[in-house]
Design a protein around this motif. Structure first.
Motif, PDB file in Angstrom:
ATOM      1  N   SER A   1      48.245 -63.096  34.868  1.00  0.00           N
ATOM      2  CA  SER A   1      48.501 -64.526  34.919  1.00  0.00           C
ATOM      3  C   SER A   1      47.403 -65.255  34.149  1.00  0.00           C
ATOM      4  CB  SER A   1      48.567 -65.020  36.355  1.00  0.00           C
ATOM      5  OG  SER A   1      47.289 -65.197  36.900  1.00  0.00           O
ATOM      6  N   ASN A   2      47.617 -66.529  33.919  1.00  0.00           N
ATOM      7  CA  ASN A   2      46.614 -67.326  33.221  1.00  0.00           C
ATOM      8  C   ASN A   2      46.095 -68.433  34.133  1.00  0.00           C
ATOM      9  OD1 ASN A   2      49.085 -68.670  33.126  1.00  0.00           O
ATOM     10  ND2 ASN A   2      48.756 -69.499  31.085  1.00  0.00           N
TER      11      ASN A   2
ATOM     12  N   VAL B   1      58.516 -71.489  38.652  1.00  0.00           N
ATOM     13  CA  VAL B   1      59.701 -70.637  38.805  1.00  0.00           C
ATOM     14  C   VAL B   1      59.633 -69.563  37.722  1.00  0.00           C
ATOM     15  CG1 VAL B   1      62.223 -70.558  38.897  1.00  0.00           C
ATOM     16  CG2 VAL B   1      61.016 -72.612  39.673  1.00  0.00           C
ATOM     17  N   PRO B   2      59.216 -68.346  38.082  1.00  0.00           N
ATOM     18  CA  PRO B   2      59.067 -67.278  37.093  1.00  0.00           C
ATOM     19  C   PRO B   2      60.410 -66.763  36.590  1.00  0.00           C
ATOM     20  CG  PRO B   2      57.907 -66.771  39.135  1.00  0.00           C
ATOM     21  CD  PRO B   2      58.782 -67.949  39.389  1.00  0.00           C
ATOM     22  N   ASN B   3      60.328 -65.919  35.579  1.00  0.00           N
ATOM     23  CA  ASN B   3      61.535 -65.401  34.944  1.00  0.00           C
ATOM     24  C   ASN B   3      62.405 -64.565  35.867  1.00  0.00           C
ATOM     25  OD1 ASN B   3      59.822 -63.212  35.135  1.00  0.00           O
ATOM     26  ND2 ASN B   3      60.106 -62.542  33.032  1.00  0.00           N
ATOM     27  N   PHE B   4      61.869 -64.004  36.918  1.00  0.00           N
ATOM     28  CA  PHE B   4      62.671 -63.132  37.770  1.00  0.00           C
ATOM     29  C   PHE B   4      63.592 -63.898  38.710  1.00  0.00           C
ATOM     30  CE2 PHE B   4      58.664 -63.714  40.042  1.00  0.00           C
ATOM     31  CZ  PHE B   4      59.117 -64.175  41.263  1.00  0.00           C
ATOM     32  N   MET B   5      63.564 -65.216  38.665  1.00  0.00           N
ATOM     33  CA  MET B   5      64.357 -66.007  39.605  1.00  0.00           C
ATOM     34  C   MET B   5      65.806 -66.166  39.169  1.00  0.00           C
ATOM     35  SD  MET B   5      62.136 -66.319  41.871  1.00  0.00           S
ATOM     36  CE  MET B   5      63.168 -67.156  43.023  1.00  0.00           C
ATOM     37  N   GLY B   6      66.222 -65.471  38.140  1.00  0.00           N
ATOM     38  CA  GLY B   6      67.613 -65.536  37.709  1.00  0.00           C
ATOM     39  C   GLY B   6      67.778 -66.336  36.439  1.00  0.00           C
TER      40      GLY B   6
ATOM     41  N   LYS C   1      57.266 -58.646  42.256  1.00  0.00           N
ATOM     42  CA  LYS C   1      55.872 -58.878  42.631  1.00  0.00           C
ATOM     43  C   LYS C   1      54.904 -58.355  41.572  1.00  0.00           C
ATOM     44  CE  LYS C   1      56.705 -59.172  47.493  1.00  0.00           C
ATOM     45  NZ  LYS C   1      56.353 -58.861  48.823  1.00  0.00           N
ATOM     46  N   TRP C   2      55.373 -57.514  40.689  1.00  0.00           N
ATOM     47  CA  TRP C   2      54.499 -56.945  39.668  1.00  0.00           C
ATOM     48  C   TRP C   2      54.657 -57.642  38.320  1.00  0.00           C
ATOM     49  CZ3 TRP C   2      57.001 -54.198  43.415  1.00  0.00           C
ATOM     50  CH2 TRP C   2      56.158 -53.594  44.345  1.00  0.00           C
ATOM     51  N   ILE C   3      55.481 -58.659  38.273  1.00  0.00           N
ATOM     52  CA  ILE C   3      55.665 -59.380  37.020  1.00  0.00           C
ATOM     53  C   ILE C   3      54.519 -60.369  36.859  1.00  0.00           C
ATOM     54  CG2 ILE C   3      57.129 -61.018  35.783  1.00  0.00           C
ATOM     55  CD1 ILE C   3      59.518 -59.718  37.161  1.00  0.00           C
ATOM     56  N   ASP C   4      53.885 -60.354  35.714  1.00  0.00           N
ATOM     57  CA  ASP C   4      52.778 -61.246  35.424  1.00  0.00           C
ATOM     58  C   ASP C   4      53.347 -62.585  34.975  1.00  0.00           C
ATOM     59  OD1 ASP C   4      50.217 -62.172  34.943  1.00  0.00           O
ATOM     60  OD2 ASP C   4      50.174 -61.366  32.915  1.00  0.00           O
ATOM     61  N   THR C   5      53.167 -63.614  35.781  1.00  0.00           N
ATOM     62  CA  THR C   5      53.679 -64.937  35.464  1.00  0.00           C
ATOM     63  C   THR C   5      52.619 -65.695  34.682  1.00  0.00           C
ATOM     64  OG1 THR C   5      54.980 -64.931  37.491  1.00  0.00           O
ATOM     65  CG2 THR C   5      54.599 -67.060  36.445  1.00  0.00           C
ATOM     66  N   ARG C   6      52.961 -66.051  33.456  1.00  0.00           N
ATOM     67  CA  ARG C   6      52.048 -66.804  32.590  1.00  0.00           C
ATOM     68  C   ARG C   6      52.707 -68.138  32.286  1.00  0.00           C
ATOM     69  NH1 ARG C   6      47.909 -64.020  30.952  1.00  0.00           N
ATOM     70  NH2 ARG C   6      47.474 -65.340  29.164  1.00  0.00           N
ATOM     71  N   VAL C   7      52.087 -69.204  32.760  1.00  0.00           N
ATOM     72  CA  VAL C   7      52.614 -70.554  32.584  1.00  0.00           C
ATOM     73  C   VAL C   7      52.129 -71.098  31.244  1.00  0.00           C
ATOM     74  CG1 VAL C   7      52.609 -72.896  33.539  1.00  0.00           C
ATOM     75  CG2 VAL C   7      52.641 -70.915  35.071  1.00  0.00           C
ATOM     76  N   GLN C   8      53.010 -71.780  30.525  1.00  0.00           N
ATOM     77  CA  GLN C   8      52.631 -72.408  29.258  1.00  0.00           C
ATOM     78  C   GLN C   8      51.645 -73.535  29.561  1.00  0.00           C
ATOM     79  OE1 GLN C   8      56.587 -73.461  28.286  1.00  0.00           O
ATOM     80  NE2 GLN C   8      56.971 -71.610  27.094  1.00  0.00           N
ATOM     81  N   VAL C   9      50.458 -73.433  29.015  1.00  0.00           N
ATOM     82  CA  VAL C   9      49.368 -74.356  29.343  1.00  0.00           C
ATOM     83  C   VAL C   9      49.721 -75.798  28.967  1.00  0.00           C
ATOM     84  CG1 VAL C   9      46.941 -74.913  28.916  1.00  0.00           C
ATOM     85  CG2 VAL C   9      47.649 -72.533  29.230  1.00  0.00           C
ATOM     86  N   ASP C  10      50.289 -76.020  27.796  1.00  0.00           N
ATOM     87  CA  ASP C  10      50.631 -77.388  27.390  1.00  0.00           C
ATOM     88  C   ASP C  10      51.675 -78.001  28.321  1.00  0.00           C
ATOM     89  OD1 ASP C  10      48.823 -77.416  25.318  1.00  0.00           O
ATOM     90  OD2 ASP C  10      50.289 -76.771  23.818  1.00  0.00           O
ATOM     91  N   ALA C  11      52.655 -77.218  28.716  1.00  0.00           N
ATOM     92  CA  ALA C  11      53.677 -77.720  29.646  1.00  0.00           C
ATOM     93  C   ALA C  11      53.046 -78.028  31.003  1.00  0.00           C
ATOM     94  CB  ALA C  11      54.795 -76.691  29.802  1.00  0.00           C
ATOM     95  N   PHE C  12      52.136 -77.177  31.452  1.00  0.00           N
ATOM     96  CA  PHE C  12      51.454 -77.401  32.724  1.00  0.00           C
ATOM     97  C   PHE C  12      50.595 -78.661  32.656  1.00  0.00           C
ATOM     98  CE2 PHE C  12      48.007 -76.609  35.808  1.00  0.00           C
ATOM     99  CZ  PHE C  12      48.778 -76.448  36.952  1.00  0.00           C
TER     100      PHE C  12
END
Length: 141
Positions: free
Chosen positions: A1-2, A64-69, A110-121
Motif C-alpha cells: 500500500s502507499n 473501495v479496492p479492486n476486489f469489490m467487484g 486480504k492479500w491484495i495490495d491496495t494503492r490509492v492514487q495520491v492526486d485523487a486522494f
C-alpha cells in the motif's frame, strides 16, 4: 500500500493523522476516538460503520479496492453512505477503476495490495477539509 504517501497528503492539508486498528481497541475507546475526529479514512469493511460516531461536519473516505467487484456492482456498497449522511457527515469514496477484477480471486482479497492514487486522494482530503470548515459556521438545527 502507499499509506505513507496518503498520510503525507493529509498531514500537509492540516490533519493530525493517527493510524489505528479500531478492532483492537475497546468499544468505548473506538467511539471516543472517532467522535473526536474530523476525518475517518478506511478500506471498505465493517470498521467503516464507525463513521456513525463522527461529529457533525466531519467526513468519511471509504476506499473501495479492486476486489469489490465490477463498477456496475458498486451500488451495493453504498450502505456506509446512508449511515453517515443523515448526520451531516460528508461521505466520499475512492474506487480502483483500473483493476482486472476478472483475474482477482475474491477469496484472496486480504492479500491484495491496495494503492490509492495520491492526486485523487488529495482532492478528497481537500473536499473533506472544506466541508469541515464550512460546517463549523453553520448553526445546528
Amino acid at each position: 500500500s502507499n499509506v505513507d504517501a496518503l498520510t503525507a497528503v493529509a498531514t500537509r492539508a492540516g490533519y493530525h493523522v493517527l493510524h489505528v486498528r479500531l478492532e483492537l481497541l475497546p468499544l468505548a475507546e473506538q467511539i471516543a476516538l472517532v467522535a473526536s475526529s474530523a476525518l475517518l479514512v478506511g478500506v471498505h469493511g465493517a470498521g467503516i460503520a464507525n463513521g456513525i460516531f463522527l461529529p457533525r461536519g466531519a467526513a468519511l473516505i471509504q476506499i473501495v479496492p479492486n476486489f469489490m467487484g465490477r463498477p456496475s456492482d458498486w451500488q451495493k456498497f453504498q450502505n456506509y453512505r446512508s449511515l453517515v449522511e443523515n448526520s451531516r457527515v460528508l461521505y466520499l469514496e475512492w474506487r480502483d477503476h483500473h483493476a482486472d477484477v476478472a483475474s482477482t480471486p475474491l477469496l484472496n482479497y486480504k492479500w491484495i495490495d491496495t494503492r490509492v492514487q495520491v492526486d485523487a486522494f488529495r482532492m478528497l482530503v481537500h473536499r473533506a477539509l472544506h466541508h469541515w470548515r464550512t460546517s463549523a459556521n453553520e448553526s445546528p438545527d
